[in-house]
Design an enzyme around this catalytic site. Structure first.
Site, PDB file in Angstrom:
ATOM      1  N   SER A  67       0.765  -1.318  -0.003  1.00 42.48           N
ATOM      2  CA  SER A  67      -0.174   0.020   0.132  1.00 42.48           C
ATOM      3  C   SER A  67       1.022   1.356  -0.047  1.00 42.48           C
ATOM      4  O   SER A  67       0.334   2.092  -0.176  1.00 42.48           O
ATOM      5  CB  SER A  67      -1.074   0.011   1.112  1.00 42.48           C
ATOM      6  OG  SER A  67      -2.172  -0.731   0.918  1.00 42.48           O
ATOM      7  N   LYS A  70       0.392   3.226  -3.077  1.00 39.54           N
ATOM      8  CA  LYS A  70      -0.843   4.095  -3.119  1.00 39.54           C
ATOM      9  C   LYS A  70      -0.249   5.726  -3.079  1.00 39.54           C
ATOM     10  O   LYS A  70      -1.082   6.542  -3.776  1.00 39.54           O
ATOM     11  CB  LYS A  70      -1.721   4.042  -2.130  1.00 39.54           C
ATOM     12  CG  LYS A  70      -2.400   2.623  -2.039  1.00 39.54           C
ATOM     13  CD  LYS A  70      -3.284   2.231  -0.820  1.00 39.54           C
ATOM     14  CE  LYS A  70      -3.863   0.662  -0.995  1.00 39.54           C
ATOM     15  NZ  LYS A  70      -4.616   0.754   0.323  1.00 39.54           N
ATOM     16  N   TYR A 194      -4.157  -2.294 -10.030  1.00 37.86           N
ATOM     17  CA  TYR A 194      -3.896  -2.052  -8.503  1.00 37.86           C
ATOM     18  C   TYR A 194      -3.012  -3.213  -8.022  1.00 37.86           C
ATOM     19  O   TYR A 194      -2.355  -2.896  -7.165  1.00 37.86           O
ATOM     20  CB  TYR A 194      -5.303  -2.274  -7.861  1.00 37.86           C
ATOM     21  CG  TYR A 194      -5.348  -2.190  -6.341  1.00 37.86           C
ATOM     22  CD1 TYR A 194      -4.895  -1.197  -5.618  1.00 37.86           C
ATOM     23  CD2 TYR A 194      -5.892  -3.407  -5.614  1.00 37.86           C
ATOM     24  CE1 TYR A 194      -4.760  -1.042  -4.162  1.00 37.86           C
ATOM     25  CE2 TYR A 194      -5.655  -3.390  -4.136  1.00 37.86           C
ATOM     26  CZ  TYR A 194      -5.049  -2.245  -3.551  1.00 37.86           C
ATOM     27  OH  TYR A 194      -5.273  -2.316  -2.038  1.00 37.86           O
ATOM     28  N   TYR A 246      -4.433   3.549   7.851  1.00 41.41           N
ATOM     29  CA  TYR A 246      -5.906   2.926   7.936  1.00 41.41           C
ATOM     30  C   TYR A 246      -6.225   3.486   9.442  1.00 41.41           C
ATOM     31  O   TYR A 246      -6.410   4.641   9.800  1.00 41.41           O
ATOM     32  CB  TYR A 246      -5.601   1.376   8.109  1.00 41.41           C
ATOM     33  CG  TYR A 246      -4.777   1.093   6.943  1.00 41.41           C
ATOM     34  CD1 TYR A 246      -5.017   1.178   5.727  1.00 41.41           C
ATOM     35  CD2 TYR A 246      -3.480   0.210   7.119  1.00 41.41           C
ATOM     36  CE1 TYR A 246      -4.156   0.773   4.544  1.00 41.41           C
ATOM     37  CE2 TYR A 246      -3.023  -0.222   5.969  1.00 41.41           C
ATOM     38  CZ  TYR A 246      -3.092   0.231   4.789  1.00 41.41           C
ATOM     39  OH  TYR A 246      -2.454  -0.149   3.553  1.00 41.41           O
ATOM     40  N   VAL A 264       1.340  -3.968   4.018  1.00 37.40           N
ATOM     41  CA  VAL A 264       1.242  -5.138   4.781  1.00 37.40           C
ATOM     42  C   VAL A 264       2.362  -5.750   4.277  1.00 37.40           C
ATOM     43  O   VAL A 264       2.459  -7.014   4.855  1.00 37.40           O
ATOM     44  CB  VAL A 264      -0.139  -5.794   4.355  1.00 37.40           C
ATOM     45  CG1 VAL A 264      -1.274  -5.034   4.857  1.00 37.40           C
ATOM     46  CG2 VAL A 264      -0.314  -6.249   2.963  1.00 37.40           C
TER      47      VAL A 264
END
Length: 314
Positions: A67, A70, A194, A246, A264
């Site tokens: 992530s 991103k 993605y 998050y 992760v």
């Protein structure tokens, strides 16, 4: 204060402390190639504004950035569509798990922010545009190679294939958003972009180099090339601070006080505006999916340097 900091010593000391830390977390087990990585691994890289690198531990070993990608995808998507992006993705902390579907029903398919999975899937849909998935994936890979001046960065095909095979929750998120008209392309094409961006493999050193433009008001220090405007760099940093971990983002801001984005795979990219870009990696995760030792290492780094976006101006 900066002249008094011996960063090489601090970085080496933190790596030594992490080597003996008792609580190392648990690697992500739902992506098979990540599940078997030794939680004893730890790396840290600090790249200062003048380009000086301070490395310790496994800082040269590549890992799946997941992530953290991103941040780079968002940067590119803002370059494509500008602030129109915010009509499809929010800018608020989610308070929910990174792969939660709950809020999408109440908020009509608009994900809370670009750093949870649903938001990043919409960003990937924007990057897909009129391109083939291969072209959109190539654009992201070329971007991180340009930021690092390193053409050896690649996508870990085993990780990408594992995510394609096990990504049913992400398919559900994408399909649900498509039902609201917020995913414009075929779900599998968007998810192909993605999953492959998440499977980019980088070392701590490479990742810290890639984050320099966010440390330097949108400029790439090594070439003086402007990547984004100073305002956009500040806004990406703001989103990293409030949404980058998050439902653990508030805790990270409380403990570390820097913009940061976790993945992760166990990596964290943290930005010290005007001073440094920092990357840490340890594959064991805490209950919220963030690197256990990476978070602890960054907390100790800011304690010893005084770095924080909340530090008084000098």
């Amino acid at each position: 204060m900066g002249a008094e900091i011996d960063l090489s010593t601090i970085v080496a000391e933190i790596a030594a402390e992490m080597a003996t830390a008792p609580d190392r977390g648990t690697p992500a087990d739902y992506i098979p190639p990540l599940a078997g990585i030794d939680p004893a691994r730890f790396g840290i890289a600090v790249v200062e504004a003048d380009g000086t690198c301070h490395l310790a531990g496994d800082a040269e070993d590549a890992f799946s950035i997941q992530s953290i990608s991103k941040v780079f995808a968002l940067t590119l998507a803002l370059g494509h569509v500008g602030d129109q992006l915010w009509a499809r993705v929010g800018r608020e902390p989610s308070g929910s798990a990174f792969n939660s579907i709950v809020q999408l029903e109440f908020e009509h398919g608009i994900p809370r922010n670009p750093f949870i999975n649903a938001g990043a899937i919409v960003v990937a849909d924007i990057l897909l545009g009129r391109h083939q998935p291969r072209e959109a994936i190539g654009e992201i890979l070329r971007f991180v190679r340009m930021l690092t001046d390193d053409d050896t960065i690649v996508i870990d095909r085993a990780v990408a294939e594992a995510e394609l095979a096990t990504g049913d929750r992400n398919r559900a998120l994408a399909s649900y958003m498509r039902s609201f008209g917020n995913v414009h392309h075929d779900v599998e094409r968007t998810l192909g972009v993605y999953f492959h961006q998440c499977a980019i493999a980088m070392s701590c050193r490479q990742l810290a180099l890639a984050g320099r433009y966010l440390m330097a008001d949108g400029m790439l220090p090594s070439t003086a090339r402007r990547i984004v405007s100073a305002q956009r760099a500040r806004r990406i940093n703001a989103l990293m601070l409030t949404c980058g971990h998050y439902d653990g983002s508030g805790e990270f801001a409380f403990r570390v006080g820097l913009p940061g984005k976790s993945g992760v795979g166990g990596g964290i990219l943290a930005i010290v505006p005007g001073r440094a870009s920092v990357a840490v990696w340890s594959p064991g995760l805490n209950a919220r999916g963030n690197s256990q030792l990476g978070t602890l290492a960054l907390e100790r780094l800011v304690q010893r340097t005084g770095w924080s976006v909340f530090e008084p101006a000098r």
